[in-house]
Write an enzyme that holds these catalytic residues in place. Sequence first.
Site, PDB file in Angstrom:
ATOM      1  N   SER A 144       0.823  -1.202   0.000  1.00  0.00           N
ATOM      2  CA  SER A 144       0.000   0.000   0.000  1.00  0.00           C
ATOM      3  C   SER A 144       0.868   1.267   0.000  1.00  0.00           C
ATOM      4  O   SER A 144       1.507   1.571  -0.986  1.00  0.00           O
ATOM      5  CB  SER A 144      -0.970  -0.027   1.183  1.00  0.00           C
ATOM      6  OG  SER A 144      -2.099   0.778   0.914  1.00  0.00           O
ATOM      7  N   LYS A 196     -21.161  17.110  11.329  1.00  0.00           N
ATOM      8  CA  LYS A 196     -20.045  17.487  12.190  1.00  0.00           C
ATOM      9  C   LYS A 196     -19.479  16.296  12.958  1.00  0.00           C
ATOM     10  O   LYS A 196     -18.281  16.230  13.227  1.00  0.00           O
ATOM     11  CB  LYS A 196     -20.485  18.581  13.170  1.00  0.00           C
ATOM     12  CG  LYS A 196     -19.365  19.148  14.014  1.00  0.00           C
ATOM     13  CD  LYS A 196     -18.286  19.782  13.158  1.00  0.00           C
ATOM     14  CE  LYS A 196     -17.157  20.348  14.016  1.00  0.00           C
ATOM     15  NZ  LYS A 196     -16.031  20.831  13.184  1.00  0.00           N
TER      16      LYS A 196
END
Length: 330
Positions: A144, A196
């Site tokens: 990765s 949020k």
Amino acid sequence: MTVKRWIAIGIAALVLVISGAFQLAMTVASASFSDMIDLDGGDFRQEIMEVGSNGQIAVIDLNGMIMDTGADDGLFASGGYNHRTFLQKLETAMEDTMVDGIVINVDTPGGGVVESASIHERVVRAQEEYDTPVYISMGGMAASGGYYISAPADYIAAHPATMTGSLGVIMDSINFSELAEEWGISHEVIKSGDYKDMGSPTREMTDDEEAILQSMVDDMYEDFVKVIVDGRDMPESEVLELAQGQIFTGNQALENGLIDGLGDLEHTIEHMEEQLELDATVIHYTNSFGTGSIWGLMAEAVSGDNLTLSHLEELVTHSSAPRLMYLYQE
């Protein structure tokens, strides 16, 4: 705390101090000043691995998860990957006019998107701004983010059994809402907008929130694919077939064009010497004497359970928030 425990801690601390002093003495005794050059700041040093007749190759290790924890290499720093120090090593090597080439010895499952990108940017800058070739030697794992930083290299080598690939992006978070409900724990949130507290571990994610996070993952995935397309000069369609998150051995990576050859660090250095027509002096950019890890162990012994709880709290706090990662997870 009992008297016996204080005595045990004192003995342990004394053993660590003596062990550290012995290690330091042996290091100094086994290396002359020509073999060990302390750099300004003392964050790392240069050790001569091999003496040649012309040219210089810098070898830099990248071991562990690529994460910027904000930890400094101070008195109580522990061992492992330090992002700031690694970047300092890479920048020092690329800016050194005596260095003809850089070999990065990679052994990592990947890590943060931002941290991986910062290393990738410097690899490209070493090549383009300083005209310094960068080779990659893959160790046990270069997955990765480990491949992301390797993609632009001039040459990539891996062991046949190296685990690489895992090309893609992942974002995960912990959700313990059902457990909290079972134990009668509620989490009240007052927020300025609907999203949020997106990814909150105390409630289920909505479809809209999942779509937003998926769009972020897709955005970074496109960047990863482009890095491979540009770095390996491969068709995008071919990269997309390979970039489905699967892991490859070194042999498989070679067959798929993700690396250039099979071999270890020594092979990679020798290949660079052949390509640059050098009989190079090989310099290993390595960490300082290692007292950080010793003092870190002492701090843990003295602090006892408090340090363990502090680390656990930090792990839970950071793990609860979604974060974009170029990371291979088993």
